[in-house]
Enzyme design. Structure first.
Site, PDB file in Angstrom:
ATOM      1  CG  ASN A 208      -0.144  -0.048   2.381  1.00 40.73           C
ATOM      2  OD1 ASN A 208       0.536   0.648   2.958  1.00 40.73           O
ATOM      3  ND2 ASN A 208      -0.426  -1.155   3.358  1.00 40.73           N
ATOM      4  CG  ASP A 277      -6.868  -5.572   5.752  1.00 41.21           C
ATOM      5  OD1 ASP A 277      -6.191  -5.475   7.061  1.00 41.21           O
ATOM      6  OD2 ASP A 277      -7.484  -4.817   5.489  1.00 41.21           O
ATOM      7  CE  LYS A 287       9.421 -11.834 -14.351  1.00 35.62           C
ATOM      8  NZ  LYS A 287      10.366 -11.504 -15.452  1.00 35.62           N
ATOM      9  CG  PHE A 321      -2.718   5.584  13.373  1.00 31.96           C
ATOM     10  CD1 PHE A 321      -1.861   5.349  14.594  1.00 31.96           C
ATOM     11  CD2 PHE A 321      -2.604   6.818  12.940  1.00 31.96           C
ATOM     12  CE1 PHE A 321      -1.116   6.100  15.269  1.00 31.96           C
ATOM     13  CE2 PHE A 321      -1.723   7.572  13.708  1.00 31.96           C
ATOM     14  CZ  PHE A 321      -0.976   7.321  14.588  1.00 31.96           C
ATOM     15  CE  LYS A 335     -11.022   0.145  10.516  1.00 31.45           C
ATOM     16  NZ  LYS A 335     -10.096   0.826   9.583  1.00 31.45           N
ATOM     17  CE  LYS A 339      -8.696  -3.443  14.271  1.00 33.14           C
ATOM     18  NZ  LYS A 339      -7.700  -3.646  13.313  1.00 33.14           N
TER      19      LYS A 339
HETATM   20  N1  CTP Z   1      -3.980  -3.605  12.065  1.00 28.85           N
HETATM   21  C1  CTP Z   1      -3.075  -4.762  12.585  1.00 28.85           C
HETATM   22  N2  CTP Z   1      -3.183  -5.975  11.833  1.00 28.85           N
HETATM   23  C2  CTP Z   1      -3.992  -6.054  10.770  1.00 28.85           C
HETATM   24  C3  CTP Z   1      -4.582  -4.848  10.171  1.00 28.85           C
HETATM   25  C4  CTP Z   1      -4.604  -3.614  10.915  1.00 28.85           C
HETATM   26  O1  CTP Z   1      -2.537  -4.394  13.626  1.00 28.85           O
HETATM   27  N3  CTP Z   1      -3.825  -7.095  10.244  1.00 28.85           N
HETATM   28  C5  CTP Z   1      -3.829  -2.407  12.916  1.00 28.85           C
HETATM   29  C6  CTP Z   1      -3.366  -1.120  12.156  1.00 28.85           C
HETATM   30  O2  CTP Z   1      -2.083  -0.960  12.370  1.00 28.85           O
HETATM   31  C7  CTP Z   1      -4.084   0.056  12.710  1.00 28.85           C
HETATM   32  C8  CTP Z   1      -5.510  -0.578  12.971  1.00 28.85           C
HETATM   33  O3  CTP Z   1      -5.338  -2.036  13.146  1.00 28.85           O
HETATM   34  O4  CTP Z   1      -3.618   0.675  13.909  1.00 28.85           O
HETATM   35  C9  CTP Z   1      -6.705  -0.293  12.078  1.00 28.85           C
HETATM   36  O5  CTP Z   1      -5.909  -0.851  10.780  1.00 28.85           O
HETATM   37  P1  CTP Z   1      -6.931  -0.475   9.381  1.00 28.85           P
HETATM   38  O6  CTP Z   1      -6.131  -1.011   8.146  1.00 28.85           O
HETATM   39  O7  CTP Z   1      -7.325   0.985   9.311  1.00 28.85           O
HETATM   40  O8  CTP Z   1      -8.422  -1.413   9.908  1.00 28.85           O
HETATM   41  P2  CTP Z   1      -8.616  -3.012   9.419  1.00 28.85           P
HETATM   42  O9  CTP Z   1      -8.954  -3.570  10.894  1.00 28.85           O
HETATM   43  O10 CTP Z   1      -7.457  -3.886   8.646  1.00 28.85           O
HETATM   44  O11 CTP Z   1     -10.005  -2.891   8.682  1.00 28.85           O
HETATM   45  P3  CTP Z   1     -10.398  -2.267   7.122  1.00 28.85           P
HETATM   46  O12 CTP Z   1      -9.033  -2.797   6.360  1.00 28.85           O
HETATM   47  O13 CTP Z   1     -11.743  -3.238   6.999  1.00 28.85           O
HETATM   48  O14 CTP Z   1     -10.630  -0.775   7.309  1.00 28.85           O
END
Ligand code: CTP
Length: 401
Positions: A208, A277, A287, A321, A335, A339
């Site tokens: 990303n 995710d 490759k 975040f 969230k 969490k």
């Molecule tokens: N986070 C994490 N581990 C993951 C995904 C996210 O620890 N596998 C943490 C990120 O570091 C951040 C928070 O969870 O502090 C929210 O991450 P975000 O990507 O905004 O949310 P998701 O829980 O992944 O939900 P979505 O992608 O559906 O928005």
């Protein structure tokens, strides 16, 4: 960030005097009230007028100048200073201070002050390595003077080696660190930052746009405020902040393992990383070749690191975040609950100046009791300062419970 601070910049004679001009500019830009004292030799390199114009204050040069004495006086400057910075500091100046000699305005004022003194030596390599100089420097360090090591490189005198005045930016950050209250002293803070990469094959990955700037700013500011900081980060092009324990990782799985390894010992965890995710169900060993017109990648969910931390939370303060493109508050609040966090920093990345890879952020702090704090657009370092202030509020609230 140096607003309201009075700094005396002592400039002694050497070719590096021109760099003190840039340092002065950085200090005044950060809000400091800077009073410059120049030795006679320093004035041979740059005129006092340059320093006067940039500082907005009369430059002090003479010990027995009645006009200057009436206006401020060297003792008054010594009393008013929050910090003395001697840059460049010659071997002569350092030798005089180490031996208690006060025969001009600069040495007299340094001797009369109770403010911390940062000495930034600059000289020829052979002078720097001279055991007599080294003894003077060590003696001053033993008596509480702060010394910033000179840089290595080509010197104006033709020699190559240690003795160069460090870059003004590096002197500035040392000044900033010395003037920052250590209100996170003894606090162990784990910060995650940057993106993760999920490999597709030996030459490709899913990732990303996260630059890591927000997490690195949090780590830097926490360290400056006295915390012991572990920074676990995915691939970024940023410099690791000084004094931080750095753990580089690539994938979400590696980040998860590293975070869990440190978690039990931490007081605070701030998860600024943009964790992928999903990962490939199976990474290709070789490759992938361009054969079919269409291709589908099969992905499986990565573990949610922060959610796992939330489940196992004991004493830790957990901060997450949430970077969103829609329904900012609802998504972030969900969230926070899911969490088990103590705070979530929500930012709408569709706003200009509030997303990935820029130096500013526009955020809201969401608290478990439903409070939402809306912050102005500010630098990521300022967001980090604000965030760590909230962390300190939690710590103080727990202490007084
Ligand atoms: N986070 C994490 N581990 C993951 C995904 C996210 O620890 N596998 C943490 C990120 O570091 C951040 C928070 O969870 O502090 C929210 O991450 P975000 O990507 O905004 O949310 P998701 O829980 O992944 O939900 P979505 O992608 O559906 O928005």
């Amino acid at each position: 960030m140096l607003q309201g601070k009075t700094i005396v910049l002592g400039v002694s004679g050497g070719i590096a005097v021109y760099k003190a001009v840039e340092l002065l500019r950085l200090l005044t830009k950060a809000g400091a009230d800077v009073h410059v004292i120049m030795t006679n030799n320093a004035q041979e390199f740059v005129t006092p007028l340059t320093f006067q114009t940039l500082s907005g204050n009369r430059v002090n040069t003479e010990l027995f100048n009645l006009y200057q004495e009436q206006e401020i006086g060297h003792i008054s400057l010594a009393d008013r200073a929050d910090l003395f910075v001697l840059a460049p500091a010659t071997a002569n100046l350092i030798g005089k201070i180490a031996h208690g000699l006060a025969d001009d305005l600069l040495t007299t004022t340094v001797m009369a002050t109770k403010a911390p003194v940062l000495i930034v030596p600059a000289m020829n390599t052979n002078m720097y390595e001279n055991p007599i100089y080294q003894r003077n420097e060590k003696y001053l360090a033993e008596h509480g003077y702060h010394i910033l090591d000179p840089a290595d490189g080509a010197l104006a005198c033709g020699w190559n080696g240690k003795g160069k005045l460090p870059a003004p930016e590096s002197i500035f950050s040392t000044v900033d660190a010395l003037l920052t209250p250590k209100d996170l002293y003894g606090c162990r803070v784990l910060v995650t930052a940057g993106p993760t990469r999920e490999e597709i094959d030996p030459v490709r990955y899913l990732s990303n746009y996260s630059s890591g700037k927000m997490g690195f700013a949090v780590a830097e500011v926490a360290q400056k405020r006295g915390a012991e900081v572990v920074l676990i980060a995915g691939p970024t092009s940023l410099n690791v902040p000084a004094g931080v324990r750095f753990v580089p990782v690539t994938s979400a799985a590696q980040m998860g393992t590293a975070v869990l390894e440190y978690y039990a010992d931490m007081d605070v965890v701030i998860k600024a990383a943009a964790v992928a995710d999903y990962r490939l169900t199976a990474r290709a060993e070789q490759k992938l070749k361009k054969t079919a017109d269409q291709m589908t990648l099969e992905l499986e969910k990565n573990p949610d690191i922060l959610a796992e931390l939330g489940e196992d939370k004991e004493k830790q303060i957990l901060v997450g975040f949430a970077a969103e493109t829609e329904n900012l508050l609802a998504h972030a609040a969900a969230k926070l609950r899911k969490k088990n966090l103590d705070l979530i920093v929500a930012n709408d990345i569709t706003h200009e100046g509030g997303g990935f890879d820029v130096d500013t952020n526009i955020v809201r702090f969401l608290h478990p009791d439903g409070r939402v704090e809306k912050l102005e657009k500010m630098s990521k370092h300022q967001v980090a300062e604000q965030l760590l202030n909230r962390v300190n509020d939690f710590r103080n609230a727990v202490k007084t419970d």
